[in-house]
Design a protein around this motif. Structure first.
Motif, short mmCIF file in Angstrom:
data_model
loop_
_atom_site.label_atom_id
_atom_site.label_comp_id
_atom_site.label_asym_id
_atom_site.label_seq_id
_atom_site.Cartn_x
_atom_site.Cartn_y
_atom_site.Cartn_z
N MET A 174 -10.17 -2.47 -13.95
CA MET A 174 -8.72 -2.43 -14.20
C MET A 174 -8.02 -1.51 -13.21
N LEU A 175 -8.68 -0.41 -12.86
CA LEU A 175 -8.09 0.51 -11.89
C LEU A 175 -7.99 -0.15 -10.52
N LEU A 176 -9.02 -0.90 -10.12
CA LEU A 176 -8.97 -1.60 -8.83
C LEU A 176 -7.83 -2.61 -8.80
N CYS A 177 -7.60 -3.30 -9.90
CA CYS A 177 -6.49 -4.26 -9.97
C CYS A 177 -5.15 -3.53 -9.86
N ALA A 178 -5.05 -2.37 -10.51
CA ALA A 178 -3.81 -1.58 -10.43
C ALA A 178 -3.57 -1.09 -9.00
N VAL A 179 -4.64 -0.68 -8.33
CA VAL A 179 -4.52 -0.25 -6.94
C VAL A 179 -4.08 -1.43 -6.06
N ALA A 180 -4.66 -2.60 -6.31
CA ALA A 180 -4.29 -3.79 -5.54
C ALA A 180 -2.80 -4.09 -5.70
N ASP A 181 -2.29 -3.98 -6.92
CA ASP A 181 -0.86 -4.25 -7.16
C ASP A 181 0.01 -3.26 -6.39
N ARG A 182 -0.39 -2.00 -6.36
CA ARG A 182 0.42 -1.00 -5.66
C ARG A 182 0.37 -1.22 -4.15
N LEU A 183 -0.79 -1.63 -3.65
CA LEU A 183 -0.88 -1.91 -2.22
C LEU A 183 0.02 -3.08 -1.83
N ARG A 184 0.04 -4.12 -2.66
CA ARG A 184 0.92 -5.25 -2.39
C ARG A 184 2.38 -4.80 -2.32
N ALA A 185 2.73 -3.91 -3.24
CA ALA A 185 4.13 -3.45 -3.31
C ALA A 185 4.51 -2.57 -2.13
N CYS A 186 3.51 -2.01 -1.44
CA CYS A 186 3.79 -1.08 -0.34
C CYS A 186 4.03 -1.78 0.99
N VAL A 187 3.64 -3.05 1.10
CA VAL A 187 3.72 -3.72 2.39
C VAL A 187 4.69 -4.88 2.34
N ARG A 188 4.99 -5.44 3.52
CA ARG A 188 5.92 -6.56 3.62
C ARG A 188 5.20 -7.88 3.40
N ASN A 189 5.97 -8.93 3.23
CA ASN A 189 5.39 -10.26 3.05
C ASN A 189 4.59 -10.71 4.27
N SER A 190 4.96 -10.21 5.44
CA SER A 190 4.26 -10.59 6.66
C SER A 190 2.95 -9.84 6.84
N ASP A 191 2.71 -8.81 6.05
CA ASP A 191 1.47 -8.04 6.12
C ASP A 191 0.42 -8.65 5.20
N THR A 192 -0.81 -8.21 5.36
CA THR A 192 -1.91 -8.73 4.55
C THR A 192 -2.71 -7.58 3.96
N VAL A 193 -2.89 -7.60 2.65
CA VAL A 193 -3.76 -6.64 1.96
C VAL A 193 -5.03 -7.37 1.54
N CYS A 194 -6.17 -6.81 1.85
CA CYS A 194 -7.46 -7.46 1.59
C CYS A 194 -8.37 -6.47 0.87
N ARG A 195 -9.15 -6.99 -0.06
CA ARG A 195 -10.20 -6.16 -0.66
C ARG A 195 -11.49 -6.42 0.10
N GLN A 196 -11.98 -5.36 0.74
CA GLN A 196 -13.20 -5.45 1.52
C GLN A 196 -14.42 -5.56 0.62
N GLY A 197 -14.36 -4.94 -0.55
CA GLY A 197 -15.49 -4.91 -1.47
C GLY A 197 -15.59 -3.53 -2.09
N GLY A 198 -16.14 -3.44 -3.31
CA GLY A 198 -16.25 -2.14 -3.97
C GLY A 198 -14.88 -1.51 -4.11
N ASP A 199 -14.74 -0.29 -3.61
CA ASP A 199 -13.45 0.41 -3.68
C ASP A 199 -12.82 0.54 -2.30
N GLU A 200 -13.11 -0.42 -1.43
CA GLU A 200 -12.57 -0.41 -0.07
C GLU A 200 -11.56 -1.55 0.12
N PHE A 201 -10.48 -1.25 0.82
CA PHE A 201 -9.41 -2.22 1.08
C PHE A 201 -9.04 -2.17 2.55
N LEU A 202 -8.55 -3.30 3.05
CA LEU A 202 -8.05 -3.39 4.42
C LEU A 202 -6.61 -3.87 4.39
#
Length: 547
Positions: A174-202
């Motif tokens: 649940m915490l990873l999903c919450a982090v993913a939501d905040r990352l989406r909110a931090c960037v523009r539509n033209s940017d890309t947020v990716c989960r690399q695996g585990g607790d790592e994101f790109l």
């Protein structure tokens, strides 16, 4: 199945066709095929020529194009696939046509779902590494044509593993999903947020004009992630270490940009965590060194290159040696004795702290039992427990197995857990400590005074000893509040019936101060440095030490 006569009027419709079109066979009979079988192109929504009429005109079989949509009688739509063929009479003339079709809506939805799953993370629904690499390739192609720089951010969450281990994987997810939501909110539509695996994101930041834009984006992410997360009734805090690589300076392909951002992220961790670090070319040397360190540590475990040294703990009232603390050393074949501060943090990052901690525990207990058998008994053998070890679900079972294997009396083993580790989750810590206490071992709070614990929290734990942090002991006699803090800690521990152990005692004035205030035991260079097992045996045979 639907058939028409030579004029293109409905002659026959089976039950499946009736259900799919919404027309009852009796109502459809005699109507033009274009009334009953209405078709659209899915992509353009333009009407398609009715295949039954086309076949009647051409006299040859026909298949519908991919993406054909049937419009039902009620106006709803269904994706279909079909084949239509002419019906010939005995003279060979076209007497009608038959259309066989079926609903492929579910199949198409499944294909879309599988396609989505192939390019997205199942837990967070973020794009996965494969999709990110494809988008970086597109960004590289665009950047080379238009001289357009962009940035790649590599994020690793700080303290996530401790939360995952202490509260369980469901809360961690649940915490990873919450982090993913905040990352989406931090960037523009033209940017890309990716989960690399585990607790790592790109994160791909497209069209970044310079370093300042990338730095501002990273700071925004750090600030957003730093706010508390309300997860499963828990208020959780998690930061991130961020590495940043820039196109074209730090790479001209996806693999290089990601690798260099990853390298910078590890530098951010080494520099204190919860910060962003740009890639620099000399970091590759450090990355190579880190790889060598990991390989060396794994070989060291396999080749038994680790050893324990033992530092005496002295009963201040009598001066006798009351116990020992086991201290890990790495006997590197080329570098000689390597102290733990140079490799323990790396061992945690590499996932080696658990097997290393188990080895320390087993070796210390075995040595204590050997000394007992030789008549050189100690009150306690102290072993430090890392936060990762302490939070492992099988830790108590591991301690039980080691005690059974070595034959050491559980009362002779004292496990030292840092105050900060205990305070991360009081309820969970209390459960773990209780399970350890049931084994009969002693429990001590290490580095007491640095974790900001309250007296009410400490009284909930089944503890035996408080170990005053060396920073307070070393400041005894110097200007400041160390004397008062140390005196209060000793008085408080004594009132709670805890043994009070002072670590880092280096001078007579410190030993005298501690003794005068009722501190139970002391440990530090004033009483002796850490010794090998053989040297420690000889030390125990000497006369008592003057506190």
């Amino acid at each position: 199945m639907v058939s028409v006569d030579a004029r293109g009027r409905i002659e026959f419709m089976n039950d499946a066709a009736s259900k799919l079109t919404g027309w009852h066979p009796a109502e459809a009979a005699g109507r033009p095929a274009t009334d009953v079988v209405r078709l659209l192109c899915k992509s353009t929504l333009e009407p398609l020529a009715n295949p039954l009429n086309v076949v009647l005109e051409r006299g040859t079989p026909l298949r519908l194009p991919v993406g054909t949509v049937l419009v039902r009688r009620d106006g709803s739509e269904a994706a279909i696939e079909d084949s239509t063929a002419p019906i010939h009479d005995h003279t060979g003339a076209v007497a009608g046509a038959v259309m066989v079709f079926h609903d492929v809506t579910s199949a198409q939805q499944l294909v879309l779902q599988m396609t989505h799953l192939a390019s997205h993370d199942v837990l967070t629904d973020l794009p996965n590494r494969a999709m990110l690499e494809d988008r970086i390739k597109q960004a590289v192609a665009y950047g080379e044509r238009n001289d357009a720089p962009f940035a790649v951010l590599y994020l690793d969450l700080d303290r996530f593993k401790r939360i995952n281990d202490s509260l369980g994987h469901p809360v961690g997810d649940m915490l990873l999903c919450a982090v993913a939501d905040r990352l989406r909110a931090c960037v523009r539509n033209s940017d890309t947020v990716c989960r690399q695996g585990g607790d790592e994101f790109l994160v791909l930041l497209a069209d970044q004009q310079n370093q300042h834009h990338a730095a501002a984006a990273a700071e925004k992410i750090l600030a957003e992630l730093g706010r508390s997360h309300e997860i499963g009734g828990h208020q959780l805090f998690v930061g991130a270490s961020i590495g940043i690589s820039l196109f074209p300076d730090d790479g001209r392909d996806a693999a290089t940009l990601i690798k260099n951002a990853d390298t910078a992220m590890y530098r951010a961790k080494a520099n204190g965590r919860n910060i962003a670090q740009f890639y620099k070319h000399d970091m590759n040397l450090l990355a190579v060194e880190r790889q060598h360190l990991e390989a060396d540590l794994r070989r060291a475990l396999e080749r038994d290159e680790f050893a324990l040294h033992y530092q005496v703990k002295v009963e201040l009232a009598s001066g006798r040696i009351s116990g020992a603390e086991a201290l890990l050393r790495w006997e590197h074949p080329e570098q000689g004795i390597v102290p733990p501060d140079r490799f323990l943090s790396a061992a945690e990052d590499f996932g080696l702290i658990a097997p290393l901690g188990r080895w320390v525990l087993k070796e210390a207990c075995a040595q204590a039992k050997r000394w007992q058998d030789e008549g050189l008994a100690l009150d306690t053998m102290a072993v430090n427990v890392s936060a990762q070890e302490f939070r492992r679900r099988d830790f108590a079972d591991c301690v039980r197995a080691v005690l059974q294997e070595t034959g050491l009396d559980p009362a002779c083993l004292e496990l030292e857990i840092s105050e900060s580790s205990l305070m991360r989750d009081v309820e969970s810590s209390n459960t773990i400590l209780s399970s350890l206490k049931e084994l009969g071992v002693r429990l001590a709070v290490d580095d007491f005074g640095t974790g900001y614990s309250s007296l009410s929290c400490l009284t909930r734990f089944p503890l035996d000893a408080l170990k005053i942090d060396r920073s307070f002991v070393s400041a005894i006699g110097a200007p400041g509040d160390a004397n008062v803090i140390t005196s209060v800690a000793i008085a408080m521990g004594g009132a709670l019936k805890y043994r009070i152990i002072a670590q880092g005692v280096e001078a007579l004035v410190q030993a005298d101060f501690l003794k005068a205030r009722g501190c139970t035991e002391g440990q530090g260079f004033f009483f002796g440095e850490a010794l090998t097992a053989a040297e420690f045996s000889r030390r125990m045979c000497r006369a008592p030490l003057r506190p």
